[in-house]
Design a protein around this motif. Sequence first.
Motif, PDB file in Angstrom:
ATOM      1  N   GLN A 172     -39.757 -36.816  30.178  1.00 27.81           N
ATOM      2  CA  GLN A 172     -41.138 -37.087  30.582  1.00 27.81           C
ATOM      3  C   GLN A 172     -41.619 -38.454  30.095  1.00 27.81           C
ATOM      4  O   GLN A 172     -42.619 -38.952  30.583  1.00 27.81           O
ATOM      5  N   ASP A 173     -40.922 -39.041  29.138  1.00 29.23           N
ATOM      6  CA  ASP A 173     -41.359 -40.327  28.595  1.00 29.23           C
ATOM      7  C   ASP A 173     -40.323 -41.431  28.733  1.00 29.23           C
ATOM      8  O   ASP A 173     -40.672 -42.607  28.715  1.00 29.23           O
ATOM      9  N   THR A 174     -39.044 -41.066  28.862  1.00 30.44           N
ATOM     10  CA  THR A 174     -37.970 -42.053  28.751  1.00 30.44           C
ATOM     11  C   THR A 174     -37.076 -42.042  29.988  1.00 30.44           C
ATOM     12  O   THR A 174     -36.762 -40.982  30.529  1.00 30.44           O
ATOM     13  N   PHE A 175     -36.680 -43.238  30.413  1.00 36.41           N
ATOM     14  CA  PHE A 175     -35.672 -43.372  31.468  1.00 36.41           C
ATOM     15  C   PHE A 175     -34.292 -43.398  30.796  1.00 36.41           C
ATOM     16  O   PHE A 175     -33.976 -44.334  30.048  1.00 36.41           O
ATOM     17  N   TRP A 176     -33.480 -42.367  31.067  1.00 31.79           N
ATOM     18  CA  TRP A 176     -32.132 -42.290  30.499  1.00 31.79           C
ATOM     19  C   TRP A 176     -31.123 -42.774  31.525  1.00 31.79           C
ATOM     20  O   TRP A 176     -31.221 -42.461  32.712  1.00 31.79           O
ATOM     21  N   MET A 177     -30.161 -43.537  31.062  1.00 33.84           N
ATOM     22  CA  MET A 177     -29.120 -44.044  31.946  1.00 33.84           C
ATOM     23  C   MET A 177     -28.016 -43.002  32.082  1.00 33.84           C
ATOM     24  O   MET A 177     -27.664 -42.310  31.112  1.00 33.84           O
ATOM     25  N   GLU A 178     -27.483 -42.883  33.284  1.00 34.79           N
ATOM     26  CA  GLU A 178     -26.380 -41.946  33.500  1.00 34.79           C
ATOM     27  C   GLU A 178     -25.043 -42.622  33.173  1.00 34.79           C
ATOM     28  O   GLU A 178     -24.880 -43.831  33.389  1.00 34.79           O
ATOM     29  N   PRO A 179     -24.058 -41.846  32.659  1.00 31.77           N
ATOM     30  CA  PRO A 179     -24.195 -40.435  32.251  1.00 31.77           C
ATOM     31  C   PRO A 179     -24.965 -40.311  30.951  1.00 31.77           C
ATOM     32  O   PRO A 179     -24.946 -41.221  30.116  1.00 31.77           O
ATOM     33  N   ALA A 180     -25.649 -39.181  30.765  1.00 33.84           N
ATOM     34  CA  ALA A 180     -26.506 -38.981  29.602  1.00 33.84           C
ATOM     35  C   ALA A 180     -25.719 -39.017  28.300  1.00 33.84           C
ATOM     36  O   ALA A 180     -26.263 -39.358  27.243  1.00 33.84           O
ATOM     37  N   ASP A 181     -24.426 -38.694  28.342  1.00 39.46           N
ATOM     38  CA  ASP A 181     -23.612 -38.680  27.120  1.00 39.46           C
ATOM     39  C   ASP A 181     -23.474 -40.058  26.485  1.00 39.46           C
ATOM     40  O   ASP A 181     -23.133 -40.171  25.302  1.00 39.46           O
ATOM     41  N   ASN A 182     -23.726 -41.105  27.256  1.00 36.23           N
ATOM     42  CA  ASN A 182     -23.606 -42.463  26.711  1.00 36.23           C
ATOM     43  C   ASN A 182     -24.753 -42.828  25.785  1.00 36.23           C
ATOM     44  O   ASN A 182     -24.694 -43.834  25.076  1.00 36.23           O
ATOM     45  N   ALA A 183     -25.839 -42.031  25.823  1.00 36.06           N
ATOM     46  CA  ALA A 183     -27.005 -42.270  24.960  1.00 36.06           C
ATOM     47  C   ALA A 183     -27.563 -43.682  25.135  1.00 36.06           C
ATOM     48  O   ALA A 183     -27.827 -44.404  24.168  1.00 36.06           O
ATOM     49  N   ILE A 184     -27.741 -44.082  26.400  1.00 33.23           N
ATOM     50  CA  ILE A 184     -28.292 -45.389  26.742  1.00 33.23           C
ATOM     51  C   ILE A 184     -29.616 -45.178  27.476  1.00 33.23           C
ATOM     52  O   ILE A 184     -29.716 -44.337  28.374  1.00 33.23           O
ATOM     53  N   VAL A 185     -30.630 -45.942  27.112  1.00 34.67           N
ATOM     54  CA  VAL A 185     -31.953 -45.794  27.718  1.00 34.67           C
ATOM     55  C   VAL A 185     -32.472 -47.169  28.145  1.00 34.67           C
ATOM     56  O   VAL A 185     -31.983 -48.213  27.693  1.00 34.67           O
ATOM     57  N   LEU A 186     -33.457 -47.152  29.043  1.00 35.91           N
ATOM     58  CA  LEU A 186     -34.282 -48.334  29.237  1.00 35.91           C
ATOM     59  C   LEU A 186     -35.303 -48.334  28.107  1.00 35.91           C
ATOM     60  O   LEU A 186     -36.009 -47.340  27.912  1.00 35.91           O
ATOM     61  N   ARG A 187     -35.361 -49.415  27.358  1.00 38.73           N
ATOM     62  CA  ARG A 187     -36.161 -49.395  26.134  1.00 38.73           C
ATOM     63  C   ARG A 187     -37.607 -49.012  26.426  1.00 38.73           C
ATOM     64  O   ARG A 187     -38.211 -49.474  27.395  1.00 38.73           O
ATOM     65  N   THR A 188     -38.169 -48.163  25.570  1.00 35.03           N
ATOM     66  CA  THR A 188     -39.536 -47.688  25.746  1.00 35.03           C
ATOM     67  C   THR A 188     -40.541 -48.544  24.989  1.00 35.03           C
ATOM     68  O   THR A 188     -41.752 -48.347  25.132  1.00 35.03           O
ATOM     69  N   HIS A 189     -40.081 -49.476  24.183  1.00 34.43           N
ATOM     70  CA  HIS A 189     -40.917 -50.426  23.461  1.00 34.43           C
ATOM     71  C   HIS A 189     -40.011 -51.593  23.047  1.00 34.43           C
ATOM     72  O   HIS A 189     -38.786 -51.530  23.225  1.00 34.43           O
ATOM     73  N   THR A 190     -40.603 -52.644  22.538  1.00 32.27           N
ATOM     74  CA  THR A 190     -39.793 -53.787  22.105  1.00 32.27           C
ATOM     75  C   THR A 190     -39.386 -53.674  20.644  1.00 32.27           C
ATOM     76  O   THR A 190     -38.785 -54.593  20.081  1.00 32.27           O
ATOM     77  N   SER A 191     -39.680 -52.524  20.018  1.00 31.43           N
ATOM     78  CA  SER A 191     -39.298 -52.314  18.617  1.00 31.43           C
ATOM     79  C   SER A 191     -37.794 -52.400  18.368  1.00 31.43           C
ATOM     80  O   SER A 191     -37.382 -52.790  17.259  1.00 31.43           O
ATOM     81  N   PRO A 192     -36.912 -52.024  19.328  1.00 28.31           N
ATOM     82  CA  PRO A 192     -35.481 -52.231  19.069  1.00 28.31           C
ATOM     83  C   PRO A 192     -35.122 -53.676  18.744  1.00 28.31           C
ATOM     84  O   PRO A 192     -34.142 -53.924  18.018  1.00 28.31           O
ATOM     85  N   VAL A 193     -35.889 -54.621  19.246  1.00 27.52           N
ATOM     86  CA  VAL A 193     -35.638 -56.022  18.897  1.00 27.52           C
ATOM     87  C   VAL A 193     -35.889 -56.231  17.408  1.00 27.52           C
ATOM     88  O   VAL A 193     -35.162 -56.980  16.738  1.00 27.52           O
ATOM     89  N   GLN A 194     -36.901 -55.549  16.870  1.00 28.47           N
ATOM     90  CA  GLN A 194     -37.168 -55.641  15.439  1.00 28.47           C
ATOM     91  C   GLN A 194     -35.995 -55.062  14.643  1.00 28.47           C
ATOM     92  O   GLN A 194     -35.567 -55.631  13.631  1.00 28.47           O
ATOM     93  N   ALA A 195     -35.487 -53.902  15.117  1.00 29.98           N
ATOM     94  CA  ALA A 195     -34.349 -53.298  14.424  1.00 29.98           C
ATOM     95  C   ALA A 195     -33.132 -54.211  14.470  1.00 29.98           C
ATOM     96  O   ALA A 195     -32.431 -54.395  13.460  1.00 29.98           O
ATOM     97  N   ARG A 196     -32.857 -54.807  15.629  1.00 28.62           N
ATOM     98  CA  ARG A 196     -31.725 -55.722  15.742  1.00 28.62           C
ATOM     99  C   ARG A 196     -31.902 -56.917  14.813  1.00 28.62           C
ATOM    100  O   ARG A 196     -30.937 -57.411  14.217  1.00 28.62           O
ATOM    101  N   THR A 197     -33.130 -57.403  14.693  1.00 20.34           N
ATOM    102  CA  THR A 197     -33.383 -58.553  13.821  1.00 20.34           C
ATOM    103  C   THR A 197     -33.105 -58.205  12.370  1.00 20.34           C
ATOM    104  O   THR A 197     -32.464 -58.982  11.631  1.00 20.34           O
ATOM    105  N   MET A 198     -33.578 -57.034  11.925  1.00 20.84           N
ATOM    106  CA  MET A 198     -33.341 -56.639  10.532  1.00 20.84           C
ATOM    107  C   MET A 198     -31.858 -56.398  10.255  1.00 20.84           C
ATOM    108  O   MET A 198     -31.389 -56.618   9.132  1.00 20.84           O
ATOM    109  N   LEU A 199     -31.135 -55.940  11.267  1.00 25.45           N
ATOM    110  CA  LEU A 199     -29.703 -55.683  11.081  1.00 25.45           C
ATOM    111  C   LEU A 199     -28.876 -56.964  11.025  1.00 25.45           C
ATOM    112  O   LEU A 199     -27.771 -56.976  10.465  1.00 25.45           O
ATOM    113  N   THR A 200     -29.376 -58.040  11.589  1.00 28.52           N
ATOM    114  CA  THR A 200     -28.579 -59.268  11.710  1.00 28.52           C
ATOM    115  C   THR A 200     -29.093 -60.423  10.853  1.00 28.52           C
ATOM    116  O   THR A 200     -28.426 -61.450  10.752  1.00 28.52           O
TER     117      THR A 200
END
Length: 367
Positions: A172-200
């Motif tokens: 109801q909130d997230t676009f999931w990419m097929e197949p679902a087992d890959n655990a890939i989504v269209l990002r729901t916010h730009t916060s993943p960029v923050q996580a990537r920045t802290m990781l690198t």
Amino acid sequence: MSGPNSDYDPVEVTPLKAEEVDAMREAALAAIATAPDLDALKHARTEHAGDRSPLALANREIGALPPQARKEAGMRIGQARSAVNQALAARQEVLEAEHEERMLVEETVDVTLPWDRTPVGARHPLTTLSERIGDVFVGMGWEVAEGPVVEAEWLNFDALNLGPDHPARTMQDTFWMEPADNAIVLRTHTSPVQARTMLTREPPIYVVCPGRVFRTDEFDATHSPVFHQVEGLVIDEGITMAHLKGTLDHFAASMFGDGITTRFRPSYFPFTEPSAEVDLRCFVCRGQEPAVQSCRTCRGEGWIEWGGCGVVNPRVLVACGVDPDRYTGFAFGMGIDRTLMFRHGAEDMRDMFEGDVRFTTAFGSEI
């Protein structure tokens, strides 16, 4: 034409008399000299140098003269016709030069003037506003960070303290990419960029992250399944909510004018603790009486909801490899689409995405 004479008979060759030839020449020269343009000169050429001109007809009379008179008459006619032709050539050169000068003036094209044969293009206002926001933070010494719109589930949710049972993970909130087992989504916010920045990167970190995000919202006047956010992240030693408040006040003033400030209302976000909703001082009535009572923008509140913020949750710091005992930080997020609507009085979000050039060209081609 008169027949040949054995004796010189001036009566039969009146056009060949010196005074007559001079008169023909002077008439021709006068007509040529007074010709105002090339068309008039062309007419004078026909009248005074053509096959039926007086000098041409007089030339034909030379054959009627006795042999001893032909030479003198021929020289007289020849000199007159030569003078006319020279005058024609000289006048032709003058009039052509005048014509070219007039054409340069009358037919000059100003290449700097606006033209409408092909419509002038324009950059989309969301693009220019995103760049303007980036410039505000670059001016403060921050960096602009970007990331992919197709994101790993872990970076979009887990790294940001959104647990496996969080409702934002549902269809109801997230676009999931097929197949679902890959655990890939269209990002729901730009916060993943923050996580990537802290990781690198190693702290201190000062980044702002504008970009497109995707949620399964209805497409109406205030919602869209594709919209734009800008998020900011600071990780450093000794960072407090006071730094966050000062940053957002500067951001608000840069977007909506001097004197526009923000206020915080307690709220909850999984990736910040404590968390707050950010309200913007109404930029129309500025919260002042009596204008605030009738203000349609803030509906009498004096404040407008703008986004969310808070101190970065220590769990997020740990997940991204940052020592929470040494570093603290803050994060915030605002909708660029809503900011554009506030700044320019747009009432329907659909106007931004339907591709009507009339909406885009109103903002010009700001760079």
